[in-house]
Design an enzyme around this catalytic site. Structure first.
Site, PDB file in Angstrom:
ATOM      1  N   GLU A   1     -34.676 -10.685   7.906  1.00  0.00           N
ATOM      2  CA  GLU A   1     -34.419 -10.567   6.456  1.00  0.00           C
ATOM      3  C   GLU A   1     -33.142  -9.788   6.171  1.00  0.00           C
ATOM      4  O   GLU A   1     -32.483  -9.998   5.158  1.00  0.00           O
ATOM      5  CB  GLU A   1     -35.605  -9.924   5.738  1.00  0.00           C
ATOM      6  CG  GLU A   1     -36.839 -10.812   5.631  1.00  0.00           C
ATOM      7  CD  GLU A   1     -37.768 -10.688   6.825  1.00  0.00           C
ATOM      8  OE1 GLU A   1     -37.377 -10.052   7.835  1.00  0.00           O
ATOM      9  OE2 GLU A   1     -38.889 -11.233   6.757  1.00  0.00           O
TER      10      GLU A   1
ATOM     11  N   PHE B   1     -53.426  -6.297   3.311  1.00  0.00           N
ATOM     12  CA  PHE B   1     -52.556  -6.714   4.398  1.00  0.00           C
ATOM     13  C   PHE B   1     -51.157  -7.044   3.873  1.00  0.00           C
ATOM     14  O   PHE B   1     -51.010  -7.808   2.935  1.00  0.00           O
ATOM     15  CB  PHE B   1     -53.152  -7.933   5.125  1.00  0.00           C
ATOM     16  CG  PHE B   1     -52.267  -8.439   6.232  1.00  0.00           C
ATOM     17  CD1 PHE B   1     -51.984  -7.638   7.332  1.00  0.00           C
ATOM     18  CD2 PHE B   1     -51.697  -9.711   6.166  1.00  0.00           C
ATOM     19  CE1 PHE B   1     -51.150  -8.097   8.346  1.00  0.00           C
ATOM     20  CE2 PHE B   1     -50.864 -10.173   7.181  1.00  0.00           C
ATOM     21  CZ  PHE B   1     -50.584  -9.355   8.262  1.00  0.00           C
TER      22      PHE B   1
ATOM     23  N   MET C   1     -16.099   5.023  15.726  1.00  0.00           N
ATOM     24  CA  MET C   1     -15.837   5.966  14.644  1.00  0.00           C
ATOM     25  C   MET C   1     -16.570   7.285  14.874  1.00  0.00           C
ATOM     26  O   MET C   1     -16.049   8.363  14.570  1.00  0.00           O
ATOM     27  CB  MET C   1     -16.260   5.348  13.301  1.00  0.00           C
ATOM     28  CG  MET C   1     -15.797   6.125  12.091  1.00  0.00           C
ATOM     29  SD  MET C   1     -14.016   6.379  12.096  1.00  0.00           S
ATOM     30  CE  MET C   1     -13.460   5.088  10.994  1.00  0.00           C
TER      31      MET C   1
HETATM   32  C1  LIG Z   1     -26.710   1.409   9.993  1.00  0.00           C
HETATM   33  C2  LIG Z   1     -25.729   2.466  10.359  1.00  0.00           C
HETATM   34  N1  LIG Z   1     -26.046   3.385  11.300  1.00  0.00           N
HETATM   35  C3  LIG Z   1     -25.166   4.341  11.640  1.00  0.00           C
HETATM   36  C4  LIG Z   1     -23.937   4.399  11.055  1.00  0.00           C
HETATM   37  C5  LIG Z   1     -22.949   5.505  11.430  1.00  0.00           C
HETATM   38  N2  LIG Z   1     -21.730   4.922  12.027  1.00  0.00           N
HETATM   39  C6  LIG Z   1     -20.606   4.706  11.322  1.00  0.00           C
HETATM   40  S1  LIG Z   1     -19.397   3.974  12.206  1.00  0.00           S
HETATM   41  C7  LIG Z   1     -20.350   3.965  13.588  1.00  0.00           C
HETATM   42  C8  LIG Z   1     -19.835   3.402  14.857  1.00  0.00           C
HETATM   43  C9  LIG Z   1     -19.703   1.942  14.825  1.00  0.00           C
HETATM   44  O1  LIG Z   1     -19.456   1.480  16.124  1.00  0.00           O
HETATM   45  P1  LIG Z   1     -18.939   0.024  16.349  1.00  0.00           P
HETATM   46  O2  LIG Z   1     -19.773  -0.929  15.620  1.00  0.00           O
HETATM   47  O3  LIG Z   1     -18.786  -0.218  17.801  1.00  0.00           O
HETATM   48  O4  LIG Z   1     -17.533   0.037  15.622  1.00  0.00           O
HETATM   49  P2  LIG Z   1     -16.219   0.888  16.025  1.00  0.00           P
HETATM   50  O5  LIG Z   1     -16.221   2.135  15.229  1.00  0.00           O
HETATM   51  O6  LIG Z   1     -16.298   1.161  17.491  1.00  0.00           O
HETATM   52  O7  LIG Z   1     -15.098  -0.007  15.666  1.00  0.00           O
HETATM   53  C10 LIG Z   1     -21.602   4.527  13.326  1.00  0.00           C
HETATM   54  C11 LIG Z   1     -22.672   4.704  14.328  1.00  0.00           C
HETATM   55  C12 LIG Z   1     -23.663   3.447  10.065  1.00  0.00           C
HETATM   56  N3  LIG Z   1     -22.501   3.437   9.403  1.00  0.00           N
HETATM   57  N4  LIG Z   1     -24.554   2.476   9.766  1.00  0.00           N
END
Ligand SMILES: Cc1ncc(C[n+]2csc(CCOP(=O)(O)OP(=O)(O)O)c2C)c(N)n1
Ligand SMILES: [Mg+2]
Lengths: 170, 572
Positions: B63, B125, B484
């Protein structure tokens, strides 16, 4: 500062939840909230008393409330000339010795005894919040067994002494 | 006419149908061209009618996929995205996407099944208090109590979702209500006395703004997504060029003003351009059009636009003055306000010096990165994507470093081509949102850019892409990390990489293959060039797993608590 907002709302399921939710979500503190039917069928009237740091917060609150679809009207009457009332029920310990004394305090406050038992009196008082607060202070030394307050309900007066400081929605 | 005559007149147009039938017909009346959904017990009566309704429904694999796809669709078309989910877990699975749509003002209409009215409140349920759960995250929500209310409620929901400041509206339908028949007028009056968004701006306020502009020396327009929601990009261009006012975009506003035009300064905010942030920090008149002064844009409010008179055009009065004291509030639709401003044709401000200053910033401090380590640079990947799609793709991102690089290095010259999760920053948004965008724009090239982390949050939707042969170019910026998070740990937590790097990763090429989608991997710039060139010419879907420099950081940057004028990493 203390702010008073009155709301006209659709009496539909979930409306109260929407309003209280909004206060939680926006981190606003409610001091009291009253709801009841208004002069129109299907429409309720609410009075919300809040404690806020400044007028800006009340303005924000008013605007956020206005966005709710089931809220028909929002009125910030914090700076208006208003009539406001609250009701309190106070069960206070009373012995045969001090009963007369308590009664003498009741009179100037135009409160009323509405129930009597062997060792207590139940007093009903209406008025502005401050008056009720003062009366409760007076009762405290006798020992308050139970206390219930309704919260404030309010109206702007029919005639305003100063010009309304109403929110400018441009 | 007497009341009685009116009544009988009304009575005549009433028809008898089941709730689910009313729903199908109401959806057709709204010209719904796609529904994203997932069936279950409580929505079986609805799915049964859907079966022969002729309505187009896409079965996502979760979903969350449905709701993000609907968001992607809504972002690109401006029309409400429609979702159906079952009661309980189906409904709770759409909660993240609803919240995302709420904060980014995307129009959605979500239908959730509910247990039968006779058992509501008994912990039946798959019962969940969906109204309670979604109250703070919807513009409005309903639970249908009577079958005959369905036509009116659906009509109201679409109206609320797409008018004023757009947002998600949820309709919870108990199972028995969908089954039972009732009599209803299928073209009912809406009953929304408490909902009258101000569209037309107050003319006097517009005049005030015109005056402020004419006497300003350093004006800046900050254009947000409100310009896009109101379909006012053309008006923004005309107005900015008529008055000679330079434009900064918010993250969500990108594409509202052509990036290749000389008056465009860049994106503002935490990872915005130096020129844009300096312009915001030193301007004497700041005209916010449809942005909400989000903290990622403003940085520390104490230092935000300290010399500026602030004007703010917004359809939502509650946004005006919320974060920034505003001298000239204008409540109304951005397009309407801009149209009025253009018509005023006020005296142009004298901005020659100001433009010179801005141009010097742009020239001296452009976005930049070092490309001399031999590793594939993520910024280079985005530049290549831009180059090989002529900057004309619809770009959909996930959340993280790659999102910021996409915003920085894929300049847009047209509106409605940028789909990203801004306010909520929802990882997992990208891939399903790309599905919605591609459905909305079947002729356009859609690129889905995700990180290796976020991609794994919703990658089950590859099934939909394969099944429908959607020609999405799926790009994974693979840095073997929650980049990030890793960046912040590097900068603010002494490189203590707590749970932010991946020891194990799936082989994304094989994963694509498992779904029948061609996949390729590149680890160098030369390989990436070949693959990107190939991918954009391929007909169906394709997945590129691009292994980039893992330690790359997003710069320039305004650290938390700092003002926009305190950007770091401006020069590499
Ligand atoms: C659902 C969710 N969980 C945690 C975060 C915190 N968060 C922000 S950026 C990030 C890292 C994302 O990693 P990736 O998808 O590999 O992208 P990158 O930054 O490496 O380009 C996280 C964990 C978030 N934004 N959304
Ligand atoms: Mg990553």
């Amino acid at each position: 500062m203390k702010g008073i907002i009155t709301l006209t709302v659709n009496n539909r399921p979930g409306v109260l939840n929407r309003i209280t939710n909004l206060f939680t979500k926006r981190n606003y503190n409610i001091e009291s909230m009253t709801v009841g039917p208004s002069e129109q069928e299907g429409i309720s009237r609410m009075t919300v008393v809040v404690h806020v740091e400044n007028e800006h917060v009340i303005e924000q609150m008013t605007k956020q409330l206005n966005k709710q679809i089931d809220i028909l009207k929002v009125n910030d009457i914090s700076n208006q000339s208003i009539v406001s009332r609250e009701l309190a029920l106070i069960k206070v310990m009373a012995t045969s010795q001090n009963r007369a004394e308590i009664n003498s305090l009741i009179e100037p406050f135009r409160a009323a005894v509405i129930d009597i038992s062997k060792d207590s009196l139940t007093i009903q008082i209406t008025g502005e919040s401050e008056k009720i607060g003062a009366f409760i202070e007076l009762m405290k030394p006798y020992g308050i067994k139970e206390l219930a307050r309704t919260g404030t309900t309010a109206f702007p007066r029919g005639t305003q002494r100063t010009s309304n400081k109403s929110l400018t929605i441009v | 006419m007497t009341e009685k005559a009116l009544l009988t007149n009304r009575e005549k147009v009433k028809v008898e149908k089941s709730g689910a039938d009313f729903l199908m017909d109401a959806l057709k009346k709204q010209n719904v061209d796609v529904i994203f959904g997932y069936p279950g017990g409580a929505v079986l009566p609805i799915y049964d009618k859907l079966y022969s309704s002729g309505l187009f429904h896409i079965l996502t694999r979760h979903e969350q996929g449905s709701i993000h796809a609907a968001e992607g669709y809504a972002r690109v078309t401006g029309k409400p995205g429609v979702v159906i989910a079952t009661s309980g877990p189906g409904a709770t699975n759409v909660v993240t996407g609803i919240t995302d749509a709420m904060i980014d003002s995307l129009p959605l209409v979500i239908f959730t099944g509910q247990v039968a009215t006779s058992v509501i409140g008994t912990d039946a349920f798959q019962e969940a208090d969906v109204l309670g759960i979604t109250t703070p995250i919807t513009k409005h929500n309903y639970q249908v109590r009577k079958t005959e209310d369905i036509p009116r409620i659906v009509k109201e929901a679409f109206h609320i979702a797409s008018s004023g400041r757009p947002g998600p509206v949820l309709i919870d339908i108990p199972k028995d209500i969908a089954i039972l028949s009732g009599f209803a007028d299928e073209d009912p009056e809406m009953d929304l006395p408490g909902y009258q968004p101000t569209v037309q701006p107050n003319h006097l306020q517009i005049r005030k703004l015109v005056e402020a502009v004419s006497s300003s020396e350093k004006p800046v327009i900050l254009a947000g997504a409100g310009v896009l929601h109101s379909k006012g990009a053309d008006e923004l261009k005309t107005y900015a060029q008529q008055q000679g006012i330079p434009v900064v975009h918010t993250l969500l506003g990108l594409g509202g003003y052509p990036a290749d035009h000389s008056l465009f300064i860049g994106m503002g905010g935490m990872h915005g351009s130096y020129a844009a942030n300096m312009a915001l920090s030193t301007c004497d008149l700041l005209i916010n059009i449809g942005a909400r002064f989000d903290d990622r844009l403003t940085g520390n409010l104490k230092y935000f636009a300290p010399y500026a008179t602030v004007a703010h055009i917004d359809i939502d009065p509650a946004e005006i003055g919320k974060n920034i004291p505003t001298k000239i509030p204008v409540v109304g639709n951005a397009k309407e306000a801009l149209t009025d401003l253009i018509a005023q044709d006020g005296k142009k401000p004298e901005v020659t010096k100001w433009i010179e200053t801005i141009n010097a910033w742009k020239k001296d401090f452009p976005l930049c990165y070092r490309n001399d380590t031999g590793a594939l640079k993520p910024q280079k990947v985005i530049e290549l994507l831009h180059q090989y799609t002529n900057g004309e793709a619809i770009v959909v991102t996930d959340v993280g470093q790659h999102q910021m690089w996409a915003a920085q290095y894929y300049p847009f010259n047209k509106p409605h081509a940028w789909v990203t999760s801004g306010g909520l920053g929802t990882m997992g948004f990208g891939l399903p949102a790309a599905i919605g965008a591609q459905i909305a724009e079947p002729e356009n090239i859609v690129i889905s850019i995700s990180g290796d982390g976020g991609f794994q949050m919703t990658n089950q939707e590859l099934a939909v892409i394969a099944e429908m042969n959607l020609p999405i170019k799926i790009v994974i910026i693979n840095n073997h990390a929650l980049g990030m998070v890793r960046q912040w740990q590097e900068i603010f937590h002494e490189k203590r990489y707590s749970h932010s790097t991946f020891q194990t990763q799936p082989d994304f090429v094989k994963l694509a293959d498992a779904y029948g989608i061609p996949g390729f991997k590149a680890t160098t710039e030369a390989e990436a060039i070949v693959l990107i060139e190939k991918a954009v010419t391929m007909n169906g879907p394709v997945l590129l797993d691009l292994h980039v420099e893992p330690e790359e950081n997003v710069y320039p940057m305004v650290s938390p608590g700092k003002g926009l004028h305190e950007m770091e990493g401006v020069k590499q």
